[in-house]
Design a protein around this motif. Structure first.
Motif, PDB file in Angstrom:
ATOM      1  N   GLY B  94       7.193  14.039  -5.414  1.00 56.60           N
ATOM      2  CA  GLY B  94       5.793  13.431  -5.012  1.00 56.60           C
ATOM      3  C   GLY B  94       5.461  12.431  -3.750  1.00 56.60           C
ATOM      4  O   GLY B  94       4.520  12.359  -3.434  1.00 56.60           O
ATOM      5  N   VAL B  95       6.535  12.127  -3.389  1.00 59.22           N
ATOM      6  CA  VAL B  95       6.516  11.101  -1.951  1.00 59.22           C
ATOM      7  C   VAL B  95       7.229  11.975  -0.812  1.00 59.22           C
ATOM      8  O   VAL B  95       7.728  11.305   0.035  1.00 59.22           O
ATOM      9  CB  VAL B  95       7.285   9.733  -2.207  1.00 59.22           C
ATOM     10  N   TRP B 196       1.070  10.151   8.968  1.00 60.87           N
ATOM     11  CA  TRP B 196      -0.375  10.016   8.514  1.00 60.87           C
ATOM     12  C   TRP B 196      -0.440   9.285   7.119  1.00 60.87           C
ATOM     13  O   TRP B 196       0.414   9.850   6.204  1.00 60.87           O
ATOM     14  CB  TRP B 196      -1.210  11.478   8.657  1.00 60.87           C
ATOM     15  N   PRO B 197      -0.977   8.262   6.982  1.00 63.85           N
ATOM     16  CA  PRO B 197      -1.236   7.396   5.661  1.00 63.85           C
ATOM     17  C   PRO B 197      -1.845   8.664   4.749  1.00 63.85           C
ATOM     18  O   PRO B 197      -3.035   9.089   5.012  1.00 63.85           O
ATOM     19  CB  PRO B 197      -2.120   6.148   5.906  1.00 63.85           C
ATOM     20  N   VAL B 198      -1.318   8.643   3.593  1.00 65.29           N
ATOM     21  CA  VAL B 198      -1.750   9.566   2.673  1.00 65.29           C
ATOM     22  C   VAL B 198      -2.905   9.224   2.049  1.00 65.29           C
ATOM     23  O   VAL B 198      -3.973  10.342   1.471  1.00 65.29           O
ATOM     24  CB  VAL B 198      -0.650   9.941   1.352  1.00 65.29           C
ATOM     25  N   ARG B 199      -3.608   8.072   1.903  1.00 68.66           N
ATOM     26  CA  ARG B 199      -4.575   7.741   1.214  1.00 68.66           C
ATOM     27  C   ARG B 199      -5.970   7.818   2.037  1.00 68.66           C
ATOM     28  O   ARG B 199      -6.742   7.276   1.719  1.00 68.66           O
ATOM     29  CB  ARG B 199      -4.537   6.337   0.517  1.00 68.66           C
ATOM     30  N   GLU B 200      -5.573   8.395   3.449  1.00 71.51           N
ATOM     31  CA  GLU B 200      -6.834   8.297   4.508  1.00 71.51           C
ATOM     32  C   GLU B 200      -7.078   9.341   4.819  1.00 71.51           C
ATOM     33  O   GLU B 200      -6.201  10.332   5.057  1.00 71.51           O
ATOM     34  CB  GLU B 200      -6.506   7.482   5.602  1.00 71.51           C
ATOM     35  N   ALA B 201      -8.447  10.100   4.770  1.00 74.59           N
ATOM     36  CA  ALA B 201      -8.549  11.359   5.127  1.00 74.59           C
ATOM     37  C   ALA B 201      -8.417  11.599   6.596  1.00 74.59           C
ATOM     38  O   ALA B 201      -8.747  10.542   7.348  1.00 74.59           O
ATOM     39  CB  ALA B 201      -9.703  11.729   4.558  1.00 74.59           C
ATOM     40  N   TYR B 313      -2.021  13.127  -3.355  1.00 74.46           N
ATOM     41  CA  TYR B 313      -2.380  12.558  -1.935  1.00 74.46           C
ATOM     42  C   TYR B 313      -1.571  13.173  -0.972  1.00 74.46           C
ATOM     43  O   TYR B 313      -2.094  13.571   0.279  1.00 74.46           O
ATOM     44  CB  TYR B 313      -2.347  10.819  -1.826  1.00 74.46           C
ATOM     45  N   THR B 314      -0.203  13.078  -1.297  1.00 75.33           N
ATOM     46  CA  THR B 314       0.631  13.840  -0.295  1.00 75.33           C
ATOM     47  C   THR B 314       0.363  15.251  -0.088  1.00 75.33           C
ATOM     48  O   THR B 314       0.216  15.706   1.100  1.00 75.33           O
ATOM     49  CB  THR B 314       2.115  13.878  -0.943  1.00 75.33           C
ATOM     50  N   GLY B 315      -0.286  15.840  -1.096  1.00 75.08           N
ATOM     51  CA  GLY B 315      -0.616  17.354  -0.873  1.00 75.08           C
ATOM     52  C   GLY B 315      -1.612  17.615  -0.063  1.00 75.08           C
ATOM     53  O   GLY B 315      -1.674  18.350   0.763  1.00 75.08           O
TER      54      GLY B 315
END
Lengths: 486, 585
Positions: B94-95, B196-201, B313-315
């Motif tokens: 997951g990470v 790239w930060p996962v929580r940001e589109a 989010y990773t995905g």
């Protein structure tokens, strides 16, 4: 090892202790009462001044004078091959007056997750000798297949029958039976079942000689509920050791998961947690997954852990959180059915809501028989059709139904009385099971067998089986059809 | 997962309390969502709450035996993924830790405190530039290509947060992902690796209306309830109704360029099946190995709950990266309910005020944020790419009124409802044709008319009408029996049965039937319609309904699905039906 006599609060199964040196989360604790009695517990929450401890044996007669020792390690299970044949209590201490157990290793009871890339996909057929399972919901090594039951149903008899009869067919060829004992082991984990039920299991294990290849963990109904949290973890740690270090094929029977979940809820409530559905803790899915996911096979290791958890559905309701969350984790389920039970079917397995997710890869040519998948699919469809028609018969009567519909009705009846109801002492091999399946399917015209490959129909269809007993009207058309096709 | 470097020691703190995956640290100078390493073993965690001096951290690993007083180190960076060539063929947790790498380091069981980069940093890739010295380039632009796998050409992008400028130096040849391949006059250096930060589109220019279908190879989906490239879909269903099989069929047969499959909180053995099967399978559209376009994220149900929360989010971040290259990406998340439950579990450990059924009040917001990252986009480098997101939902007790299903339905436009009754009678895929819908039908019809058959919408409507009529008739049949119906209605029932058995049902285990091209889907529908037309003509001519339904050509309709050379077979079946019926009048 640090010892304190600073208990601040005792509430339900929890004890709060003031500490001056940090203790680790999940650490094991020994509590010594003024009268010398010892209890064990586990750290649930730890901060710089306080530790909250969940006491496995219950907080009975603990007072603020009791002394608390932090052992500096998490819960371990002493494991050895010598555990086979032994009976232990819910905390893993022997209660059978046998010799002291000298552990080879001490394993952490919180099992680590198996890396999915290291798993071997389960596809070795286990023959349980039960047609409703072998034929329709095949069990394979490394699977977790629960029995969804309800109070008053003979789930224990079915579990015992499976434990007694389970073999892998090639072993039959070599040995004549599976009595060689070096391969197969049972880990039996009782959680909150009654002493009577427990005796029933033990007596059967002794009668069939299965006890010597079994490890029994016994937390009975009157043992502390909190202990139920660790009993299955001890059992599964033992199972993993036997399977992955000592090459056994281990069958783990966990009964009754409902009691386990009740204990989980009890502790959640004592900790004043925000409850999820029906008061069960929000993390119950994760918690159950940590037990069920310990079934499996690992590449490059001989043994396997196969789980048969048993649970009783409160109110026969399969949408209750316990069966529901279980069903989302396990690879299928075997459903016991109250109606079939009152009809006297042994075992009363309703195949329609039952399922084995790993079946498709464990059956077929070279594994069971080439026609297995198709026969099972067709039986499912035909039995479902017959079941549906039963409602209609109640309204309009059999005479109002077409000939074909009557065939489906007969098939559904015979499916229950001949295929499913085989008796708890009857061990059917897979050939027998499939042959009975063909007996039933051959009462339908060939053209309705739309899920079976045409070549297989040619090979296995019984031209002589088409006559329903009580009627002769349909014979003519059957015979005519057979002739036309021949 | 990216190995961020440790920053100043004065930002580091100590653990104040531990309760499961939630750890509170004191004196930690961290920002929200920073990644921190917790305890002596350096367990990875993320900051989720700051209150005065106390910082709450969700830890992605098991916290047994972690004690107050142990150190917490701040990386100063949010949870990010490593992006670059080498993600296809990979299987991550997951990470974004590669599972095969973890197996090499740890053996069969996953231990904790181990970190590994998401892409191989030492591997060399053949870089071919598409820019020259002096070219002006901007953030997001493509500067070169790398043959990542046999089916995918990886495009090397200028990171979206770069300023851009004139190219001062370009390299060509074999480089590792950390070596500079393009230099700009702004002083910025472009490598094949970015984070790239996962929580940001990732940024885009515009979102467009999707007009091409994502062909799934499943008749009920393509034929009745199509999904667009860039669309969103939900697959809710109780356990045992075939969510995972449906998701896996999509991952195998969808005609996307890239497939991201997220196993979120699902079964270990099931993930193993995917891991074992996919490398052996071929993409039916290109004939290349399926894994060469696939990236798997496997977070099984017994892995730490916080990593389950982050895996979707990773995905989707990896999906966005390939979208930026101009590819059509299909993302499957199985199951979003487990993701929602992970949020609930962490929320309740934080003692937040719960919303419906204990889920946090921000559940709906998180779900819509996730699905909004799907779509058909105009990228900042001028290319067009899409992300189609398909989320499985596992409603407790199969009750679709629960919060996760309901909040998902408010967002997605295609709804494939799985039904336990259908599954029980082994009708697969168990997609309930009464309850399912697709809001993409109208915008996709032009494509089907042009590329498959000009009367596609009409034939589909006929099939839907026939199935609707069957549902109504079945209610009567339940009361009075089939024989009490008039002949034309009995015939309709027979025809609807063929629609169900020959068209809607599809055997995922049969090599031929598992994938049905749109042409085949259309022809099967059309063949059943031929039977319909011929049968009603015969009925009108006075042939008794029993004789019509008894012809032995009709049951052969059921064999079309499993027939490889279906065109000739369908012609033969149709002409047999025609001749057998016509000779009766």
């Amino acid at each position: 090892m640090k010892e304190y006599q600073t208990i601040e609060e005792i509430s339900g199964p929890l004890v709060f202790v003031e500490i001056d040196e940090p203790v680790g989360y999940d650490e094991i604790v020994e509590i010594e009462l003024p009268n010398g009695e010892q209890k064990r517990g586990q750290v649930l929450e730890s901060n710089e001044e306080f530790a909250s401890i969940q006491v496995f044996e219950g907080t009975d007669s603990i007072n603020r004078e009791a002394s608390v020792r932090f052992l500096g390690e998490t819960m371990k299970m002493p494991v050895t091959e010598d555990l086979l044949g032994r009976v232990l209590d819910g905390s893993g201490r022997p209660i059978d007056d046998g010799p002291e157990i000298v552990p080879e290793e001490r394993e952490d009871i919180i099992g680590a997750a198996i890396n999915p890339t290291a798993r071997e996909y389960p596809e070795e057929f286990i023959q349980t000798g039960v047609s409703a399972i072998d034929g329709m919901n095949t069990l394979v090594r490394g699977q977790k297949l629960p029995i969804f039951s309800a109070s008053g149903l003979p789930h224990n008899d079915l579990a015992l029958q499976i434990a007694r009869q389970a073999t892998v067919p090639e072993e039959i060829d070599e040995e004549g039976d599976d009595e060689d004992g070096s391969e197969f082991a049972v880990v039996f984990c009782a959680m909150g079942i009654t002493a009577e039920e427990s005796n029933e299991f033990l007596a059967d294990f002794e009668r069939t000689g299965a006890l010597e290849r079994s490890v029994v963990f016994s937390n009975l109904a009157d043992d502390p509920a909190v202990e139920r949290q660790i009993t299955p973890r001890l059992a599964l740690t033992t199972a993993e050791y036997l399977a992955f270090e000592k090459d056994y094929h281990v069958l783990v029977i966990l009964t009754d998961m409902t009691n386990y979940c009740e204990a989980l809820r009890e502790i959640g409530a004592a900790r004043e947690e925000v409850p999820g559905r029906r008061g069960y803790p929000g993390y119950m899915y994760t918690d159950l997954a940590q037990l069920y996911e310990r079934a499996g096979r690992i590449k490059g290791r001989e043994g396997s852990v196969t789980q048969i958890p048993i649970l009783t559905m409160p109110g026969d309701d399969d949408t209750h959180p316990i069966p529901d969350l279980t069903g989302y984790i396990t690879e299928g389920q075997i459903m016991m059915d109250r109606n079939l039970n009152s009809q006297g079917a042994q075992p009363p397995v309703n195949v329609l809501p039952s399922l084995s997710r790993l079946m498709d890869d464990g059956i077929g040519e070279g594994l069971t028989r080439e026609d297995h998948g198709d026969v099972s699919d067709q039986l499912y469809a035909a039995y479902a059709e017959g079941e549906d028609l039963r409602d209609l018969v109640n309204i309009v009567g059999r005479e109002a139904l077409s000939e074909q519909d009557n065939r489906y009705l007969d098939l559904a009846d015979r499916f229950e009385t001949e295929f499913v109801d085989q008796g708890f002492d009857n061990n059917r091999d897979i050939e027998d099971t499939l042959d009975i399946g063909w007996d039933l399917l051959s009462t339908l015209p060939k053209s309705s067998l739309n899920r079976i490959d045409e070549e297989l129909i040619e090979k296995y269809y019984r031209e002589d089986a088409g006559e329903p007993d009580e009627e002769s009207t349909s014979d003519e058309s059957d015979a005519a059809e057979s002739e036309a096709e021949a | 997962m990216s190995q961020a470097t440790d920053t100043q020691g004065d930002e580091d703190g100590t653990i104040a309390s531990v309760s499961g995956p939630v750890v509170v640290a004191a004196d930690l100078g961290a920002r929200m969502n920073d990644v921190v390493y917790v305890g002596d073993e350096g367990l990875m965690g993320e900051v989720i709450e700051i209150e005065g001096n106390r910082t709450t951290i969700q830890v992605y690993e098991e916290t047994s035996n972690v004690a107050p007083g142990e150190p917490v180190t701040n990386t100063g960076e949010p949870l990010s993924v490593d992006l670059g060539p080498g993600m296809l063929y990979s299987i991550y947790d997951g990470v974004q830790r590669p599972l095969d790498e973890l197996e090499d380091q740890l053996g069969a069981f996953l231990d904790r405190g181990v970190d590994a980069p998401g892409i191989e940093m030492d591997e060399s890739w053949e870089f071919t530039p598409t820019v020259e010295e002096g070219d002006e380039i901007e953030a997001g632009d493509i500067v070169g290509t790398v043959p990542e796998t046999e089916s995918i050409e990886h495009k090397v992008l200028v990171p979206p947060d770069y300023e851009g400028g004139a190219v001062t130096n370009v390299e060509e040849g074999a480089f590792t992902v950390t070596e500079t391949v393009v230099e700009l006059d702004s002083g910025e250096e472009v490598t094949m690796h970015q984070e790239w930060p996962v929580r940001e589109a990732r940024p885009t220019v515009d979102k467009e209306t999707p007009k091409t279908p994502l062909i799934t190879g499943q008749r009920v989906q393509d034929g009745l309830f199509p999904l667009a490239k860039g669309g969103t879909a939900a697959i809710p269903g109780p356990f045992g109704s075939g969510k995972t099989v449906t998701q896996q069929s999509l991952a195998k047969y969808a005609d996307a360029d890239i497939v991201i499959y997220i196993g979120c909180g699902e079964r270990g053995n099931e993930m193993t099946e995917v891991i074992d099967d996919f490398p052996e399978l071929e993409d039916p559209n290109t004939g290349k190995p399926l894994m060469s376009r696939t990236c798997l994220i496997a977070n099984t149900s017994n892995m730490p709950v916080a990593a389950r929360e982050s895996c979707v989010y990773t995905g989707i971040t990896i999906a966005e990266y390939y979208r930026d290259m101009g590819y059509d990406v299909a993302l499957m998340a199985d199951s979003t309910s487990r993701w929602a439950e992970a949020m609930r579990e962490i929320s309740s450990r934080l003692e937040e005020m719960p919303g419906e059924e204990g889920y946090p009040a921000y559940l709906a917001a998180r779900l819509s944020e996730f699905y909004e990252r799907a779509g058909y986009f105009q990228n900042i480098n001028g290319t067009e790419g899409s992300i189609s997101a398909v989320g499985a939902v596992s409603p407790p007790g199969g009750d679709f009124s629960e919060p996760v299903t309901q909040n998902t339905l408010r967002i997605v436009k295609t709804f494939w409802a799985l039904d336990a009754d259908l599954a029980e009678r082994r009708h697969f895929p168990a997609i309930d044709w009464d309850e399912s819908y697709s809001l993409y039908r109208d915008q996709l019809d032009p494509w089907f008319e042009e590329n498959v058959a000009s009367d596609w919408p009409e034939v589909r409507q006929w099939a839907i009408d026939t199935l609707d009529e069957e549902s109504e008739l079945q209610e009567i049949v339940q009361l009075v029996g089939e024989d009490a119906l008039p002949d034309d209605q009995r015939l309709t029932l027979d025809i609807a049965r063929y629609l169900r058995e020959a068209f809607l049902q599809q055997n995922a285990l049969d090599d031929v039937d598992a994938y049905s091209a749109p042409e085949k889907t259309y022809l099967i529908m059309q063949a059943i319609r031929t039977y319909n037309d011929e049968a009603f003509a015969a009925l009108d001519a006075g042939v008794p309904v029993e004789e019509i339904t008894d012809i032995d050509a009709a049951p052969r309709l059921n064999r079309i699905g499993t027939t490889a050379e279906y065109e000739a077979f369908i012609d033969d079946v149709e002409s047999n039906i025609e001749s057998q019926l016509r000779e009766k009048y």
